[in-house]
Design an enzyme around this catalytic site. Structure first.
Site, short mmCIF file in Angstrom:
data_model
loop_
_atom_site.label_atom_id
_atom_site.label_comp_id
_atom_site.label_asym_id
_atom_site.label_seq_id
_atom_site.Cartn_x
_atom_site.Cartn_y
_atom_site.Cartn_z
N HIS A 120 49.26 36.84 22.97
CA HIS A 120 49.08 35.39 22.93
C HIS A 120 49.00 34.75 24.30
O HIS A 120 48.69 33.56 24.41
CB HIS A 120 50.12 34.76 22.01
CG HIS A 120 49.89 35.25 20.60
ND1 HIS A 120 48.71 35.03 19.93
CD2 HIS A 120 50.64 36.03 19.79
CE1 HIS A 120 48.75 35.62 18.75
NE2 HIS A 120 49.91 36.24 18.65
N HIS A 159 57.47 42.12 14.26
CA HIS A 159 56.69 41.02 13.70
C HIS A 159 57.60 39.85 13.33
O HIS A 159 58.52 39.99 12.54
CB HIS A 159 55.87 41.41 12.47
CG HIS A 159 54.72 40.46 12.27
ND1 HIS A 159 53.48 40.68 12.83
CD2 HIS A 159 54.63 39.27 11.65
CE1 HIS A 159 52.68 39.68 12.53
NE2 HIS A 159 53.36 38.80 11.83
N GLU A 186 56.30 51.93 12.44
CA GLU A 186 56.85 50.62 12.82
C GLU A 186 57.00 49.82 11.54
O GLU A 186 56.03 49.59 10.82
CB GLU A 186 55.91 49.90 13.81
CG GLU A 186 56.46 48.53 14.19
CD GLU A 186 55.79 47.91 15.40
OE1 GLU A 186 55.31 48.66 16.28
OE2 GLU A 186 55.74 46.67 15.45
N1 PXP Z 1 54.12 44.86 15.85
C1 PXP Z 1 52.88 44.87 15.33
C2 PXP Z 1 52.36 46.16 14.80
C3 PXP Z 1 52.07 43.71 15.33
O1 PXP Z 1 50.83 43.75 14.81
C4 PXP Z 1 52.58 42.54 15.91
C5 PXP Z 1 51.75 41.30 15.96
O2 PXP Z 1 50.61 41.54 16.70
C6 PXP Z 1 53.87 42.57 16.45
C7 PXP Z 1 54.63 43.74 16.39
C8 PXP Z 1 54.47 41.39 17.14
O3 PXP Z 1 54.64 40.33 16.26
P1 PXP Z 1 55.02 38.91 16.86
O4 PXP Z 1 53.88 38.49 17.73
O5 PXP Z 1 55.19 38.07 15.63
O6 PXP Z 1 56.29 39.07 17.64
#
Ligand code: PXP
Length: 251
Positions: free
Chosen positions: A13, A193, A154
């Site tokens: 981001h 996530h 994951e």
């Molecule tokens: N892990 C995976 C596999 C993801 O696709 C994402 C989002 O791109 C994340 C972790 C991180 O999620 P967040 O941006 O909500 O912290």
């Protein structure tokens, strides 16, 4: 399996903000360098089919310029496989991807998609890339990951992060049980996530989870207090939760 809990910082981001104006600022590679200085153990970047945030050039520059292990999140497509094999990141996390979704909304269907996924897992593993599958904490999905020969899973923490009250407890239990199944199957367990300062503790406390991947919240908080500060605070919360859970200050 009891290891130090690693923090993978997802820099997607930073690229989202850069792309809003189409220029070069803010540069996600600069964010990756800062993350390394702030104590991140790895850098995660998702090269999406529509290139809405991370670009091909970002992946090249991350591969060449950043010393921390790179975890490339990718869909199981020919295009992404070719890119992964070209750059040979430390790790590749296979994620489900739909063009219209705002973010990765659910786990990969490793069980239903086993035949499709097999070749991608095989080729990545043969190239020496540590493959993980981003799945829901569902025993059927974990067993499919094992059959596919992915060394890592994951666990998708999105539903846990969005829930509250009793349903959050139920989602946490599902993650705890999923992590136990992963360990029994000999799979290294990561999670991520939607994690934030408020919800990271109980996930960090699951003793067999060895890596958390966190992005959106850290980049959002960086607007208010800086990236260095958001990463250090997250790291401290993770370490505190893990130390309390294992009864050791050195976790
Ligand atoms: N892990 C995976 C596999 C993801 O696709 C994402 C989002 O791109 C994340 C972790 C991180 O999620 P967040 O941006 O909500 O912290």
């Amino acid at each position: 399996m009891r290891e130090k809990l690693r923090l993978g910082v997802n820099i997607d981001h930073v690229a989202t903000i850069r792309n809003a104006r189409g220029g070069e600022h803010p540069d996600p590679i600069r964010a990756a360098r800062m993350a390394a200085e702030a104590g991140a153990d790895g850098i995660t970047a998702h090269l999406r089919e529509d290139r809405r945030h991370i670009s091909d050039d970002d992946i090249s520059r991350l591969s060449e310029q950043i010393r921390l292990p790179l975890n490339l999140e990718m869909a199981a497509t020919e295009e992404m496989l070719a890119i992964a094999l070209r750059h040979r990141p430390h790790a590749a996390c296979i994620v489900p991807e739909k063009r219209e979704e705002l973010t990765t909304e659910g786990g990969l269907d490793a069980h239903g998609g086993e035949n499709h996924l097999r070749r991608y897992v095989d080729e990545l593993v043969q190239a020496g890339i540590r493959v993980s599958l981003f799945i829901d904490a569902d025993p059927r999905q974990l067993q499919a990951a094992r059959r596919l020969g992915a060394p890592v899973v994951e666990l998708h923490t999105g539903r846990y992060a969005e829930a509250d009250g009793a349903s959050r407890e139920a989602e946490l239990l599902r993650l705890q049980e999923g992590a136990a199944v992963a360990e029994a199957l000999g799979l290294e367990c990561h999670a991520g996530h939607g994690l934030s300062y408020d919800n990271v503790g109980p996930v960090a406390a699951i003793p067999t989870v060895v890596e958390l991947n966190i992005g959106h919240f850290l980049v959002g908080e960086a607007i208010f207090g800086g990236l260095d500060s958001s990463i250090k605070r997250m790291r401290a919360l993770m370490d505190k939760a893990r130390a309390e859970a294992t009864g050791s200050r050195s976790a």
